[in-house]
Design an enzyme around this catalytic site. Structure first.
Site, PDB file in Angstrom:
ATOM      1  N   GLU A   1      -4.372   4.063  -6.286  1.00  0.00           N
ATOM      2  CA  GLU A   1      -5.124   2.713  -5.949  1.00  0.00           C
ATOM      3  C   GLU A   1      -6.626   2.722  -6.646  1.00  0.00           C
ATOM      4  OE1 GLU A   1      -5.313   1.729  -1.687  1.00  0.00           O
ATOM      5  OE2 GLU A   1      -3.559   2.357  -1.465  1.00  0.00           O
TER       6      GLU A   1
ATOM      7  N   GLU B   1      -2.603   8.024   2.150  1.00  0.00           N
ATOM      8  CA  GLU B   1      -3.927   8.283   2.703  1.00  0.00           C
ATOM      9  C   GLU B   1      -3.765   9.040   4.201  1.00  0.00           C
ATOM     10  OE1 GLU B   1      -6.240   4.666   2.601  1.00  0.00           O
ATOM     11  OE2 GLU B   1      -6.526   4.438   0.502  1.00  0.00           O
TER      12      GLU B   1
END
Length: 513
Positions: free
Chosen positions: A292, A173
């Site tokens: 995710e 991320e």
């Protein structure tokens, strides 16, 4: 009563079922590791401190690959802190979750646990505060046989044989301003490219996942993927996707349709990958690691296990409770539809990891010194991992519609299916999004003849409960699978009545027509 007609054809397939689609995620966050999978002194702990009750549930869940050790945590993590004698390992402040990391559990422990759980390791490297040199050192430590500094250190630390980790994530991320070491797309793309090259010089057979957008709402979504892949297309095998969903303001109808957003998100990333491939005249194919995904109630809560409250505290604690969501019937039906979406895109989504495995927004819960149990979302994952075999089928669905505020009218029925030629079995996974009405479903098979209903199960509102019914430490079996009644074959056509707000799986014996 709403109705839906589903048609499948033996020859209209998407791809082989990707076994890595049924992955999960273990991060050093909250109680996922400590008092989750690892709790020395627990009555169910083995000599290594692994909780055998949790291990049994992980095996039942059917997880195939586990991403580790983060997550936001990895962007500030020194992997060397988690190897060597435990008594010599340092305690560190983890800025990602405002906690103290004891490093009592590290790479060796996780590899041993993964072997016991019979799952593949998906290792993440820190590209937030660290970079090329640390990543290539970790590959050498994990995968090189011996005779070099890092591989011999692994051997001295008790692992004579290499860990042989095949699957690696190039950070986490890094498009997010919240991330330790946040970078622009150009900064990250060049770093990922050079890190990938260096890691492959150590082990040319590893597979690499580049960081994609943290979610579809990021202002850089799309341009981030395009820029990163423009730099690193030839060096990576996958680009990641992350998505979390929740029910907002009691709008259950829109929540039940969130797989519409997941479908569109996947389609958008596929388009970007293919645009870069065409523009760069690349021959190889980059695919997606949806590493995710889950239901996560990030908004509307003000409880002590929420990250914003923990980070605002001046107290640094080791493995406090963090985002331990309790999942209900509605959540389980939504999770079932997310799994449908992933399966429908199995030609391009080759890896997926539900986040996370234990305690932290997880299908499995445990208590320190106490029991472990299945949450409602455990069941769709477990059955699909078990029964989705062979080839993913491309379904044609004609369904009555149900209105939503967010997506307009959507199909009341959402479905996916697989066919295993070796056994002749078709598995149909189907959700009824209607909150009030039963739905009649018919399934027509072309190129196959249905000879027998092997099994039919449903997850729905329990007797005496409501759509928010959930499993807890003290009522662990409130929500689960039960027999689906009223299922039968009529001249080779499967007919079933799905309860309102339900997720079902029906398995058929078939033969070639």
């Amino acid at each position: 009563m709403p109705r839906a007609r589903i048609v499948l054809d033996r020859d209209f397939t998407v791809a082989d079922v990707p076994r890595r689609l049924f992955g999960s995620f273990v991060e050093h966050m909250g109680r996922c590791v400590y008092t989750g999978i690892f709790e020395p002194g627990h009555p169910q702990a083995d000599e290594r401190g692994f909780r055998r009750d949790v291990l049994a549930l992980v095996k039942e869940l059917g997880a195939t690959v586990i991403r580790y050790p983060g997550g936001n945590f990895v962007s500030g993590y020194n992997w060397e802190d988690g190897v060597g004698p435990v008594e010599d390992r340092p305690h560190r402040l983890d800025g990602a979750w405002h906690t103290v990391e004891t490093n009592a559990f590290g790479l060796h422990e996780f590899v041993d646990w993964a072997r016991e759980a019979q799952v593949e390791v998906m290792e993440a490297v820190n590209l937030g505060t660290r970079g090329v040199d640390e990543a290539r050192a970790l590959v050498e430590y994990a995968n090189h046989a011996g005779g070099t500094y890092w591989s011999d250190l692994r051997r001295r630390n008790g692992a004579a044989a290499p860990f042989d980790i095949r699957l690696w994530c190039l950070g986490n991320e890094l498009d997010g301003p919240w991330q330790i070491g946040h970078k622009t797309a150009h900064e990250y793309g060049r770093l990922a490219q050079e890190t990938a090259k260096a890691m492959r010089l150590v082990d040319p057979d590893i597979e690499l996942v580049a960081v994609g957008s943290s979610n579809r709402q990021m202002p850089t979504f799309g341009t981030w993927e395009h820029t990163v892949l423009t730099h690193a297309y030839e060096e990576v095998d996958y680009i990641s996707m992350h998505a979390y969903y929740q029910e907002d303001g009691g709008d259950a109808a829109s929540f039940l349709a969130e797989a519409v957003d997941m479908d569109a998100f996947i389609d958008g990333v596929v388009s970007t990958i293919d645009a870069v491939k065409a523009a760069g005249k690349h021959r190889k194919q980059v695919d997606i690691s949806f590493d995710e995904w889950n239901v996560w109630y990030q908004r509307g809560l003000d409880t002590e296990d929420q990250p914003h409250i923990v980070s605002a505290s001046k107290e640094w604690r080791a493995h406090p409770r963090l985002i331990e969501d309790t999942y209900n019937v509605t959540d389980a039906v939504v999770v079932g539809t997310f799994l449908h979406s992933l399966l429908r895109h199995g030609d391009r989504v080759r890896i997926a990891n539900q986040a996370q495995l234990v305690n932290v927004i997880a299908p499995i819960r445990s208590e320190e010194g106490g029991p472990a149990w299945r949450q409602s979302i455990f069941w769709p994952f477990a059955r699909m991992s078990q029964l989705a075999q062979g080839r993913v089928l491309r379904l044609a669905i004609e369904s009555d519609q149900t209105p939503t505020a967010k997506f307009g009218d959507v199909d009341v029925v959402d479905a996916a299916a697989t066919w295993d030629e070796s056994t002749g079995r078709v598995a149909l996974f189907v959700a009824n999004r209607s909150l009030e009405s039963e739905t009649e479903v018919s399934l027509e098979l072309r190129g196959l003849g249905a000879s027998n209903v092997v099994s039919a199960e449903v997850l729905t509102v329990p007797e005496g409960g409501d759509r928010r019914s959930a499993n807890t430490e003290h009522d662990q079996d409130c929500v689960g699978l039960e027999p689906l009644r009223g299922v039968g074959l009529d001249e080779g056509v499967l007919r079933a009545t799905l309860p309102a707000l339900s997720w079902s799986v029906i398995v058929l014996d078939t033969k070639r027509a």
